[in-house]
Write a protein that holds these residues in place. Structure first.
Motif, PDB file in Angstrom:
ATOM      1  N   ILE A   1      -3.888   9.687   7.836  1.00 10.81           N
ATOM      2  CA  ILE A   1      -2.986   8.566   7.534  1.00 10.81           C
ATOM      3  C   ILE A   1      -3.451   7.311   8.267  1.00 10.81           C
ATOM      4  O   ILE A   1      -3.523   6.227   7.687  1.00 10.81           O
ATOM      5  N   ILE A   2      -3.787   7.443   9.555  1.00 13.83           N
ATOM      6  CA  ILE A   2      -4.276   6.300  10.345  1.00 13.83           C
ATOM      7  C   ILE A   2      -5.545   5.725   9.727  1.00 13.83           C
ATOM      8  O   ILE A   2      -5.693   4.504   9.610  1.00 13.83           O
ATOM      9  N   ASP A   3      -6.474   6.589   9.347  1.00 14.05           N
ATOM     10  CA  ASP A   3      -7.731   6.114   8.761  1.00 14.05           C
ATOM     11  C   ASP A   3      -7.471   5.332   7.476  1.00 14.05           C
ATOM     12  O   ASP A   3      -8.058   4.269   7.251  1.00 14.05           O
ATOM     13  N   GLU A   4      -6.603   5.854   6.633  1.00 12.83           N
ATOM     14  CA  GLU A   4      -6.269   5.185   5.369  1.00 12.83           C
ATOM     15  C   GLU A   4      -5.555   3.860   5.650  1.00 12.83           C
ATOM     16  O   GLU A   4      -5.855   2.838   5.034  1.00 12.83           O
ATOM     17  N   PHE A   5      -4.618   3.882   6.589  1.00 15.17           N
ATOM     18  CA  PHE A   5      -3.912   2.670   6.975  1.00 15.17           C
ATOM     19  C   PHE A   5      -4.894   1.610   7.471  1.00 15.17           C
ATOM     20  O   PHE A   5      -4.852   0.455   7.037  1.00 15.17           O
ATOM     21  N   ASN A   6      -5.794   1.985   8.374  1.00 16.12           N
ATOM     22  CA  ASN A   6      -6.740   1.027   8.948  1.00 16.12           C
ATOM     23  C   ASN A   6      -7.627   0.404   7.878  1.00 16.12           C
ATOM     24  O   ASN A   6      -7.932  -0.790   7.931  1.00 16.12           O
ATOM     25  N   GLU A   7      -8.042   1.213   6.916  1.00 14.93           N
ATOM     26  CA  GLU A   7      -8.903   0.710   5.835  1.00 14.93           C
ATOM     27  C   GLU A   7      -8.202  -0.422   5.074  1.00 14.93           C
ATOM     28  O   GLU A   7      -8.807  -1.450   4.781  1.00 14.93           O
ATOM     29  N   HIS A   8      -6.933  -0.251   4.779  1.00 14.23           N
ATOM     30  CA  HIS A   8      -6.185  -1.275   4.052  1.00 14.23           C
ATOM     31  C   HIS A   8      -5.759  -2.428   4.958  1.00 14.23           C
ATOM     32  O   HIS A   8      -5.780  -3.585   4.551  1.00 14.23           O
TER      33      HIS A   8
ATOM     34  N   VAL B   1       0.864  -1.171   0.000  1.00 11.56           N
ATOM     35  CA  VAL B   1       0.000   0.000   0.000  1.00 11.56           C
ATOM     36  C   VAL B   1       0.905   1.227   0.000  1.00 11.56           C
ATOM     37  O   VAL B   1       1.710   1.402   0.910  1.00 11.56           O
ATOM     38  N   VAL B   2       0.775   2.038  -1.037  1.00 11.58           N
ATOM     39  CA  VAL B   2       1.548   3.265  -1.146  1.00 11.58           C
ATOM     40  C   VAL B   2       0.619   4.422  -0.783  1.00 11.58           C
ATOM     41  O   VAL B   2      -0.354   4.680  -1.478  1.00 11.58           O
ATOM     42  N   ILE B   3       0.918   5.076   0.326  1.00  7.61           N
ATOM     43  CA  ILE B   3       0.155   6.244   0.764  1.00  7.61           C
ATOM     44  C   ILE B   3       1.024   7.472   0.501  1.00  7.61           C
ATOM     45  O   ILE B   3       2.112   7.590   1.071  1.00  7.61           O
ATOM     46  N   SER B   4       0.554   8.329  -0.372  1.00  2.00           N
ATOM     47  CA  SER B   4       1.284   9.554  -0.713  1.00  2.00           C
ATOM     48  C   SER B   4       0.566  10.736  -0.091  1.00  2.00           C
ATOM     49  O   SER B   4      -0.650  10.884  -0.240  1.00  2.00           O
ATOM     50  N   THR B   5       1.332  11.563   0.599  1.00  2.00           N
ATOM     51  CA  THR B   5       0.741  12.696   1.312  1.00  2.00           C
ATOM     52  C   THR B   5       1.186  14.008   0.692  1.00  2.00           C
ATOM     53  O   THR B   5       2.203  14.085   0.019  1.00  2.00           O
ATOM     54  N   SER B   6       0.390  15.026   0.954  1.00  2.00           N
ATOM     55  CA  SER B   6       0.829  16.380   0.612  1.00  2.00           C
ATOM     56  C   SER B   6       0.308  17.315   1.691  1.00  2.00           C
ATOM     57  O   SER B   6      -0.843  17.215   2.114  1.00  2.00           O
ATOM     58  N   GLY B   7       1.192  18.157   2.174  1.00  2.00           N
ATOM     59  CA  GLY B   7       0.834  19.087   3.245  1.00  2.00           C
ATOM     60  C   GLY B   7       1.429  18.674   4.576  1.00  2.00           C
ATOM     61  O   GLY B   7       2.200  17.720   4.686  1.00  2.00           O
ATOM     62  N   TYR B   8       1.052  19.399   5.589  1.00  3.31           N
ATOM     63  CA  TYR B   8       1.579  19.313   6.945  1.00  3.31           C
ATOM     64  C   TYR B   8       1.029  18.084   7.659  1.00  3.31           C
ATOM     65  O   TYR B   8      -0.183  17.931   7.784  1.00  3.31           O
ATOM     66  N   VAL B   9       1.912  17.201   8.113  1.00  2.95           N
ATOM     67  CA  VAL B   9       1.480  16.030   8.874  1.00  2.95           C
ATOM     68  C   VAL B   9       1.422  16.446  10.346  1.00  2.95           C
ATOM     69  O   VAL B   9       2.414  16.421  11.059  1.00  2.95           O
ATOM     70  N   ASN B  10       0.235  16.846  10.756  1.00  3.94           N
ATOM     71  CA  ASN B  10      -0.026  17.240  12.142  1.00  3.94           C
ATOM     72  C   ASN B  10      -1.135  16.342  12.661  1.00  3.94           C
ATOM     73  O   ASN B  10      -1.273  15.212  12.201  1.00  3.94           O
ATOM     74  N   ASN B  11      -1.949  16.826  13.596  1.00  5.20           N
ATOM     75  CA  ASN B  11      -3.021  15.985  14.129  1.00  5.20           C
ATOM     76  C   ASN B  11      -4.036  15.599  13.052  1.00  5.20           C
ATOM     77  O   ASN B  11      -4.461  14.451  12.977  1.00  5.20           O
ATOM     78  N   LEU B  12      -4.412  16.527  12.175  1.00 11.32           N
ATOM     79  CA  LEU B  12      -5.383  16.218  11.126  1.00 11.32           C
ATOM     80  C   LEU B  12      -4.781  15.292  10.074  1.00 11.32           C
ATOM     81  O   LEU B  12      -5.397  14.304   9.669  1.00 11.32           O
TER      82      LEU B  12
END
Length: 117
Positions: free
Chosen positions: A32-39, A16-27
């Motif tokens: 990321i956790i939600d996407e991870f859990n889904e997979h 699973v490749v999760i690509s992010t853009s923007g500030y990794v803060n609480n939101l």
């Protein structure tokens, strides 16, 4: 001002490749956790977190990444961080994340590192 956080994911060679853009803060971390859990619920166990477009990760964001690492450790899964900004790489090193996860220069190298060609 920091850009809004977005992510997308794809399954590539059983990773699973999760690509992010923007500030990794609480939101961002929660997304990321939600996407991870889904997979992860589908039994996928190898993850690449592509941070090419995320130049800042704060301590709360790191706590979410540690949660992902802990869940993968429980299921013998693996996580590879890719495309790290030098300051993020240094922060992850100081925090000891590379004792529990790997890093690679790019997504393709990450897939090779996970043993999937």
């Amino acid at each position: 001002m920091v850009a809004d956080f977005n992510l997308n994911s794809e399954v590539k060679n059983d990773c699973v490749v999760i690509s992010t853009s923007g500030y990794v803060n609480n939101l961002g971390g929660q997304k990321i956790i939600d996407e991870f859990n889904e997979h992860h619920q589908k039994g996928l166990n190898n993850y690449i977190l592509n941070l090419a477009d995320s130049k800042v990760v704060n301590s709360i964001g790191i706590s979410f990444l540690i949660e992902v690492i802990e869940k993968l450790n429980e299921s013998d899964g693996k996580l590879v961080f890719t495309n790290l900004d030098p300051s993020v790489d240094k922060t992850f090193t100081i925090m000891g994340l590379f004792h529990y996860a790997e890093k690679a220069d790019n997504v393709d190298d990450g897939i090779k590192l996970l043993g999937n060609k």
